[in-house]
Design a protein around this motif. Sequence first.
Motif, PDB file in Angstrom:
ATOM      1  N   PRO A 190       0.735   1.862  -5.564  1.00 55.66           N
ATOM      2  CA  PRO A 190       0.510   2.059  -4.135  1.00 55.66           C
ATOM      3  C   PRO A 190      -0.675   2.998  -3.880  1.00 55.66           C
ATOM      4  O   PRO A 190      -1.151   3.689  -4.780  1.00 55.66           O
ATOM      5  CB  PRO A 190       1.802   2.690  -3.638  1.00 55.66           C
ATOM      6  CG  PRO A 190       2.311   3.447  -4.824  1.00 55.66           C
ATOM      7  CD  PRO A 190       1.900   2.623  -6.039  1.00 55.66           C
ATOM      8  N   LEU A 191      -1.085   3.017  -2.625  1.00 55.02           N
ATOM      9  CA  LEU A 191      -2.194   3.860  -2.185  1.00 55.02           C
ATOM     10  C   LEU A 191      -1.713   5.133  -1.513  1.00 55.02           C
ATOM     11  O   LEU A 191      -2.438   6.123  -1.442  1.00 55.02           O
ATOM     12  CB  LEU A 191      -3.084   3.067  -1.223  1.00 55.02           C
ATOM     13  CG  LEU A 191      -3.691   1.815  -1.853  1.00 55.02           C
ATOM     14  CD1 LEU A 191      -4.149   0.851  -0.789  1.00 55.02           C
ATOM     15  CD2 LEU A 191      -4.809   2.186  -2.791  1.00 55.02           C
TER      16      LEU A 191
ATOM     17  N   GLY B  62       0.793  -1.220   0.000  1.00 48.28           N
ATOM     18  CA  GLY B  62       0.000   0.000   0.000  1.00 48.28           C
ATOM     19  C   GLY B  62       0.823   1.266   0.000  1.00 48.28           C
ATOM     20  O   GLY B  62       0.374   2.304  -0.488  1.00 48.28           O
ATOM     21  N   THR B  63       2.034   1.186   0.531  1.00 44.93           N
ATOM     22  CA  THR B  63       2.897   2.365   0.594  1.00 44.93           C
ATOM     23  C   THR B  63       3.953   2.378  -0.516  1.00 44.93           C
ATOM     24  O   THR B  63       4.817   3.245  -0.532  1.00 44.93           O
ATOM     25  CB  THR B  63       3.598   2.455   1.963  1.00 44.93           C
ATOM     26  OG1 THR B  63       4.357   1.261   2.178  1.00 44.93           O
ATOM     27  CG2 THR B  63       2.600   2.665   3.078  1.00 44.93           C
ATOM     28  N   GLY B  64       3.873   1.426  -1.411  1.00 48.87           N
ATOM     29  CA  GLY B  64       4.808   1.393  -2.535  1.00 48.87           C
ATOM     30  C   GLY B  64       6.190   0.906  -2.191  1.00 48.87           C
ATOM     31  O   GLY B  64       7.121   1.030  -2.982  1.00 48.87           O
ATOM     32  N   ARG B  65       6.346   0.316  -1.038  1.00 48.08           N
ATOM     33  CA  ARG B  65       7.657  -0.217  -0.634  1.00 48.08           C
ATOM     34  C   ARG B  65       7.901  -1.603  -1.206  1.00 48.08           C
ATOM     35  O   ARG B  65       9.013  -2.110  -1.159  1.00 48.08           O
ATOM     36  CB  ARG B  65       7.748  -0.272   0.884  1.00 48.08           C
ATOM     37  CG  ARG B  65       7.770   1.100   1.509  1.00 48.08           C
ATOM     38  CD  ARG B  65       7.583   1.037   3.004  1.00 48.08           C
ATOM     39  NE  ARG B  65       7.732   2.351   3.575  1.00 48.08           N
ATOM     40  CZ  ARG B  65       8.600   2.657   4.531  1.00 48.08           C
ATOM     41  NH1 ARG B  65       9.362   1.732   5.042  1.00 48.08           N
ATOM     42  NH2 ARG B  65       8.675   3.882   4.978  1.00 48.08           N
ATOM     43  N   LEU B  66       6.840  -2.210  -1.737  1.00 45.73           N
ATOM     44  CA  LEU B  66       6.918  -3.545  -2.320  1.00 45.73           C
ATOM     45  C   LEU B  66       6.064  -3.559  -3.577  1.00 45.73           C
ATOM     46  O   LEU B  66       4.914  -3.108  -3.553  1.00 45.73           O
ATOM     47  CB  LEU B  66       6.411  -4.580  -1.303  1.00 45.73           C
ATOM     48  CG  LEU B  66       6.421  -6.050  -1.694  1.00 45.73           C
ATOM     49  CD1 LEU B  66       7.842  -6.533  -2.001  1.00 45.73           C
ATOM     50  CD2 LEU B  66       5.823  -6.898  -0.565  1.00 45.73           C
ATOM     51  N   ASP B  67       6.615  -4.058  -4.658  1.00 44.08           N
ATOM     52  CA  ASP B  67       5.910  -4.167  -5.929  1.00 44.08           C
ATOM     53  C   ASP B  67       4.972  -5.374  -5.902  1.00 44.08           C
ATOM     54  O   ASP B  67       5.356  -6.450  -5.428  1.00 44.08           O
ATOM     55  CB  ASP B  67       6.935  -4.312  -7.053  1.00 44.08           C
ATOM     56  CG  ASP B  67       6.292  -4.514  -8.395  1.00 44.08           C
ATOM     57  OD1 ASP B  67       5.730  -3.544  -8.935  1.00 44.08           O
ATOM     58  OD2 ASP B  67       6.343  -5.662  -8.898  1.00 44.08           O
TER      59      ASP B  67
END
Length: 123
Positions: free
Chosen positions: A106-107, A77-82
Amino acid sequence: MADAIAAIDDDEAPDRETLKAAVRALLQALADNAPGHSVEVRVPPYGAVQCVEGPRHRRGTPPNVVECPPLVFLELGTGRLDFAAAVAAGKVSASGQRADLSDHLPLTGPHGEDLAEDLGDGE
């Protein structure tokens, strides 16, 4: 959300209530940003939402399901993981034709910041 992310940045697990609040906020953001009922996203034990336009699921096991642990969902959700990398690594279970959430993540930004912020508002 910020407290959960700060804990992760400090190589600590967020406490249960903080993680639950962050996951539920991200699930709500996903449902708001990708309205629909064709994909069920499950993050046990904290919640589940239906999202993404398409055929509505009414009973039994939905044909399109995404499921992952809370910390993984926070990272997604935070774009730290694809999303695709998480599925390939076995961190996310995604089944069905519509179960690819890549277009909806991400959100938030990596620190929980709103991606839709108006950067030209003079603040």
